[in-house]
Design a protein around this motif. Structure first.
Motif, PDB file in Angstrom:
ATOM      1  N   SER A 143       0.842  -1.183   0.000  1.00  0.00           N
ATOM      2  CA  SER A 143       0.000   0.000   0.000  1.00  0.00           C
ATOM      3  C   SER A 143       0.881   1.237   0.000  1.00  0.00           C
ATOM      4  O   SER A 143       2.077   1.171   0.285  1.00  0.00           O
ATOM      5  N   GLY A 144       0.266   2.371  -0.281  1.00  0.00           N
ATOM      6  CA  GLY A 144       0.993   3.619  -0.344  1.00  0.00           C
ATOM      7  C   GLY A 144       1.016   4.176  -1.751  1.00  0.00           C
ATOM      8  O   GLY A 144       0.139   3.897  -2.560  1.00  0.00           O
ATOM      9  N   ARG A 145       2.045   4.961  -2.010  1.00  0.00           N
ATOM     10  CA  ARG A 145       2.156   5.556  -3.337  1.00  0.00           C
ATOM     11  C   ARG A 145       2.741   4.541  -4.301  1.00  0.00           C
ATOM     12  O   ARG A 145       3.942   4.263  -4.271  1.00  0.00           O
ATOM     13  N   ILE A 146       1.890   4.019  -5.137  1.00  0.00           N
ATOM     14  CA  ILE A 146       2.269   2.961  -6.070  1.00  0.00           C
ATOM     15  C   ILE A 146       1.707   3.283  -7.442  1.00  0.00           C
ATOM     16  O   ILE A 146       0.493   3.413  -7.603  1.00  0.00           O
ATOM     17  N   PHE A 147       2.587   3.397  -8.390  1.00  0.00           N
ATOM     18  CA  PHE A 147       2.153   3.507  -9.772  1.00  0.00           C
ATOM     19  C   PHE A 147       2.019   2.121 -10.392  1.00  0.00           C
ATOM     20  O   PHE A 147       1.020   1.825 -11.048  1.00  0.00           O
ATOM     21  N   SER A 148       3.020   1.307 -10.172  1.00  0.00           N
ATOM     22  CA  SER A 148       2.974  -0.055 -10.657  1.00  0.00           C
ATOM     23  C   SER A 148       3.937  -0.896  -9.840  1.00  0.00           C
ATOM     24  O   SER A 148       4.864  -0.389  -9.220  1.00  0.00           O
ATOM     25  N   ILE A 149       3.698  -2.182  -9.854  1.00  0.00           N
ATOM     26  CA  ILE A 149       4.585  -3.136  -9.203  1.00  0.00           C
ATOM     27  C   ILE A 149       5.058  -4.130 -10.250  1.00  0.00           C
ATOM     28  O   ILE A 149       4.239  -4.745 -10.942  1.00  0.00           O
ATOM     29  N   ASN A 150       6.338  -4.264 -10.342  1.00  0.00           N
ATOM     30  CA  ASN A 150       6.896  -5.225 -11.282  1.00  0.00           C
ATOM     31  C   ASN A 150       6.916  -6.601 -10.619  1.00  0.00           C
ATOM     32  O   ASN A 150       5.865  -7.162 -10.349  1.00  0.00           O
ATOM     33  N   ALA A 151       8.082  -7.120 -10.334  1.00  0.00           N
ATOM     34  CA  ALA A 151       8.144  -8.423  -9.699  1.00  0.00           C
ATOM     35  C   ALA A 151       7.780  -8.334  -8.220  1.00  0.00           C
ATOM     36  O   ALA A 151       8.021  -7.320  -7.554  1.00  0.00           O
ATOM     37  N   MET A 152       7.203  -9.392  -7.709  1.00  0.00           N
ATOM     38  CA  MET A 152       6.982  -9.578  -6.289  1.00  0.00           C
ATOM     39  C   MET A 152       7.539 -10.945  -5.927  1.00  0.00           C
ATOM     40  O   MET A 152       7.615 -11.835  -6.778  1.00  0.00           O
ATOM     41  N   GLY A 153       7.913 -11.086  -4.690  1.00  0.00           N
ATOM     42  CA  GLY A 153       8.485 -12.367  -4.319  1.00  0.00           C
ATOM     43  C   GLY A 153       8.509 -12.605  -2.831  1.00  0.00           C
ATOM     44  O   GLY A 153       8.136 -11.740  -2.031  1.00  0.00           O
ATOM     45  N   TRP A 154       8.922 -13.805  -2.499  1.00  0.00           N
ATOM     46  CA  TRP A 154       9.102 -14.214  -1.125  1.00  0.00           C
ATOM     47  C   TRP A 154      10.524 -14.702  -0.921  1.00  0.00           C
ATOM     48  O   TRP A 154      11.047 -15.474  -1.737  1.00  0.00           O
TER      49      TRP A 154
END
Length: 121
Positions: A25-36
């Motif tokens: 959450s927050g100021r986000i235009f886009s998210i590329n990769a996500m991971g664990w």
């Protein structure tokens, strides 16, 4: 400006399952990769699973076939379904997101606070 909040960790017996969630959450235009990622005591942090914005996935060999990563782009959330858990899966699990905060801006790597996963009988 960007926060990643994890949930779902806990204590589970060998062979059990857990589902981790991580919401950005927050100021986000886009998210590329996500991971664990995970880090066990005395060991380096290692990639567990990653997923691109388009849904392509990558897994560590040690979890392949047991863990499944997924994401909900509309919710800026990534999940890790962990099945057939083993004691060696015990670690602090951290979520990660590569976030572009504004259009045309650079990407920043953000990390969750970490959630403990303990697999023990």
């Amino acid at each position: 400006q960007v926060q990643l909040v994890e949930s779902g960790g806990g204590l589970v017996q060998p062979g059990g399952s857990l589902r981790l969630s991580c919401a950005a959450s927050g100021r986000i235009f886009s998210i590329n990769a996500m991971g664990w990622y995970r880090q066990a005591p005395g060991k380096q942090r290692e990639l567990v699973a990653a997923i691109t914005s388009g849904g392509s996935t990558n897994y560590a060999d040690s979890v392949k076939g047991r863990f499944t990563i997924s994401r909900d782009n509309a919710k800026n959330t990534v999940y890790l379904q962990m099945n057939s858990l083993k004691p060696e899966d015990t670690a602090v699990y951290y979520c990660n997101a590569d976030v572009q905060r504004v259009r045309g801006g650079r990407t920043y790597a953000y990390w969750g606070q970490g959630t403990q996963v303990t697999v023990s009988s």
